[in-house]
Write a protein that holds these residues in place. Sequence first.
Motif: not given
Length: 65
Positions: A22-25
Motif C-alpha cells: 500500500d505504501t513505501d513504508e
Amino acid sequence: MFLYKIEIELEEQTAHLIILADTDEKAFSVVESHVARHFVKMPVVKSAAIVEKKRPENGAGYFVV
C-alpha cells in the motif's frame, strides 16, 4: 496499492525484491522478512532502496537480470 522494485545491497551481492504494498513504508517493512526466507543464514542488509514504483495493472511487471 503499488508494485515496488526494491534493490537490496547485501554484504556479498545485490538482490532485487518485487513486492506489492500500500505504501513505501509497508514495502520496506517486509524487506528483511523476505531476505530471511530466501537465505539459510541471514545475510547483513547494508541498504535497501526503491528503484521503481508502479500502479499494478494488466501487464505491469519488471524485467530482472
